[in-house]
Scaffold this active site. Structure first.
Site, PDB file in Angstrom:
ATOM      1  CG  ASN A  95      -1.688   1.236   1.443  1.00  0.00           C
ATOM      2  OD1 ASN A  95      -1.814   2.041   0.519  1.00  0.00           O
ATOM      3  ND2 ASN A  95      -2.241   1.426   2.637  1.00  0.00           N
ATOM      4  CD1 TRP A  96       3.351   1.118  -2.965  1.00  0.00           C
ATOM      5  CD2 TRP A  96       3.331   2.373  -4.821  1.00  0.00           C
ATOM      6  NE1 TRP A  96       4.033   0.426  -3.938  1.00  0.00           N
ATOM      7  CE2 TRP A  96       4.036   1.164  -5.088  1.00  0.00           C
ATOM      8  CE3 TRP A  96       3.196   3.304  -5.847  1.00  0.00           C
ATOM      9  CZ2 TRP A  96       4.590   0.888  -6.333  1.00  0.00           C
ATOM     10  CZ3 TRP A  96       3.750   3.027  -7.092  1.00  0.00           C
ATOM     11  CH2 TRP A  96       4.449   1.834  -7.329  1.00  0.00           C
ATOM     12  CE  LYS A  97       0.286   3.287   4.983  1.00  0.00           C
ATOM     13  NZ  LYS A  97       0.014   3.399   6.392  1.00  0.00           N
ATOM     14  CG  HIS A 130      -5.986   1.388   5.065  1.00  0.00           C
ATOM     15  ND1 HIS A 130      -5.587   2.310   5.989  1.00  0.00           N
ATOM     16  CD2 HIS A 130      -4.928   0.568   4.854  1.00  0.00           C
ATOM     17  CE1 HIS A 130      -4.316   2.073   6.316  1.00  0.00           C
ATOM     18  NE2 HIS A 130      -3.900   1.014   5.642  1.00  0.00           N
ATOM     19  CD  GLU A 171      -3.176   5.091   6.883  1.00  0.00           C
ATOM     20  OE1 GLU A 171      -3.138   5.231   5.652  1.00  0.00           O
ATOM     21  OE2 GLU A 171      -2.236   4.601   7.543  1.00  0.00           O
ATOM     22  CD  GLU A 217      -3.659  -3.058   7.155  1.00  0.00           C
ATOM     23  OE1 GLU A 217      -2.555  -3.298   6.694  1.00  0.00           O
ATOM     24  OE2 GLU A 217      -4.260  -1.994   6.959  1.00  0.00           O
ATOM     25  N   GLY A 234       2.073   1.857  10.749  1.00  0.00           N
ATOM     26  CA  GLY A 234       2.963   3.010  10.639  1.00  0.00           C
ATOM     27  C   GLY A 234       3.622   3.403  11.950  1.00  0.00           C
ATOM     28  CB  SER A 273       5.090  -2.140  11.810  1.00  0.00           C
ATOM     29  OG  SER A 273       4.571  -0.850  12.098  1.00  0.00           O
ATOM     30  N   GLY A 320       2.733  -1.324   4.287  1.00  0.00           N
ATOM     31  CA  GLY A 320       2.721   0.104   3.991  1.00  0.00           C
ATOM     32  C   GLY A 320       4.140   0.602   3.758  1.00  0.00           C
TER      33      GLY A 320
HETATM   34  C1  PEP Z   1      -0.835  -0.185   5.784  1.00  0.00           C
HETATM   35  O1  PEP Z   1      -0.748   0.897   5.230  1.00  0.00           O
HETATM   36  O2  PEP Z   1      -1.809  -0.914   5.525  1.00  0.00           O
HETATM   37  C2  PEP Z   1       0.208  -0.589   6.741  1.00  0.00           C
HETATM   38  C3  PEP Z   1       0.103  -1.749   7.339  1.00  0.00           C
HETATM   39  O3  PEP Z   1       1.241   0.287   6.938  1.00  0.00           O
HETATM   40  P1  PEP Z   1       2.662  -0.020   7.665  1.00  0.00           P
HETATM   41  O4  PEP Z   1       3.189  -1.307   7.069  1.00  0.00           O
HETATM   42  O5  PEP Z   1       3.519   1.151   7.344  1.00  0.00           O
HETATM   43  O6  PEP Z   1       2.386  -0.188   9.120  1.00  0.00           O
END
Ligand code: PEP
Length: 251
Positions: free
Chosen positions: A9-11, A95, A97, A167, A173, A213, A234
């Site tokens: 997931n490039w956000k 997600h 976010e 998640e 993050g 993470s 992410g």
């Molecule tokens: C995500 O964006 O779904 C995610 C898990 O981010 P990260 O790996 O940076 O925690």
């Protein structure tokens, strides 16, 4: 046997130039991987750029969200049909976010899942508890509710196409990964909910990814758990080397 999925997931990162660089470096590192579904989810504006680069390779394209209507007076939205037109096979839905900052609810997530499935997209359906909810011992209650409401009214044949991503919000993050045991416990719970509300066949065939993470250092431990079938990544998906070593966790 559930085929693993590793999705990046490039956000809200990567211009078209940066996306070209990233995919250009990633392709030679993952092009021999044939045991894992590899997916990348760039921002809407670079989907077509990435589509042209990954066409004919083993990398699949996902969007990070979608709207539930096909077309109409909905300024700023993108429909599942348009995502298919842009080359997507997958879409991330729900997600944390989106739930936290953009008002997604169990109800809108349900509408998005139905619309994505109707357009033949594979949804990566995210669920997860906040730190507060975990500390109040509400993890299973929250995940159970998100699953039941998210999947409400979706036919069994379509549920089996959905990939679920667990998640924990407190791990996204933050650099804090759930321990292998914490993740496995929730994954097993998700499978038990699918078994109760759907069937044992659906529960056993549904792929459940862990996200929060994930890094090259912790992917193997996570993947060694019985009910973890891949990862939604992410931060570590923004660099070709780290994403490739997650994809190639098997050696
Ligand atoms: C995500 O964006 O779904 C995610 C898990 O981010 P990260 O790996 O940076 O925690």
């Amino acid at each position: 046997m559930r085929r693993p999925v590793i999705a990046g997931n490039w956000k809200l990162f990567k211009s078209s130039v940066e996306a070209r660089e990233l995919v250009g470096s990633l392709l030679p590192l993952v092009n021999r991987t044939d045991t894992v579904d590899v997916v990348v989810a760039p921002v809407f504006t670079v989907l077509a750029t990435v589509r042209d680069l990954v066409q004919g390779t083993n990398i699949r394209l996902a969007a990070q969200d979608c709207f539930w209507e096909e077309e109409g007076a909905f300024t700023g939205e993108v429909s599942p049909k348009m995502l298919v037109d842009a080359g997507c096979s997958h879409v991330i839905i729900g997600h944390s976010e989106r739930r936290q900052y953009f008002g997604d609810t169990d109800d809108t997530v349900n509408k998005k899942l139905k619309a994505a499935l109707a357009a033949d997209l594979i949804p990566l359906f995210c669920v997860g508890e906040t730190l507060e909810e975990r500390e109040a011992d509400k993890t299973f209650e929250v995940i159970g509710r998100q699953l039941k409401k998210g999947l409400a009214g979706i036919h069994d044949d379509l549920v089996s196409r959905i990939v679920i991503a667990y998640e924990p919000v407190w791990a996204i993050g933050t650099g804090k990964t759930a321990s292998n045991q914490q993740a496995q416990e929730v994954h097993a719970f998700i499978r038990s909910v699918l078994c109760e509300t759907r069937s044992r066949t659906i529960a056993e065939s549904t792929r459940i990814l862990y996200g929060g993470s994930v890094k090259p250092e912790n992917i193997r431990g996570l993947m060694s758990q019985t009910d973890i079938d891949g990862a939604l990544v992410g931060g570590a998906s923004l660099k070709a080397e780290s994403f490739a070593s997650i994809v190639n966790y098997g050696g």
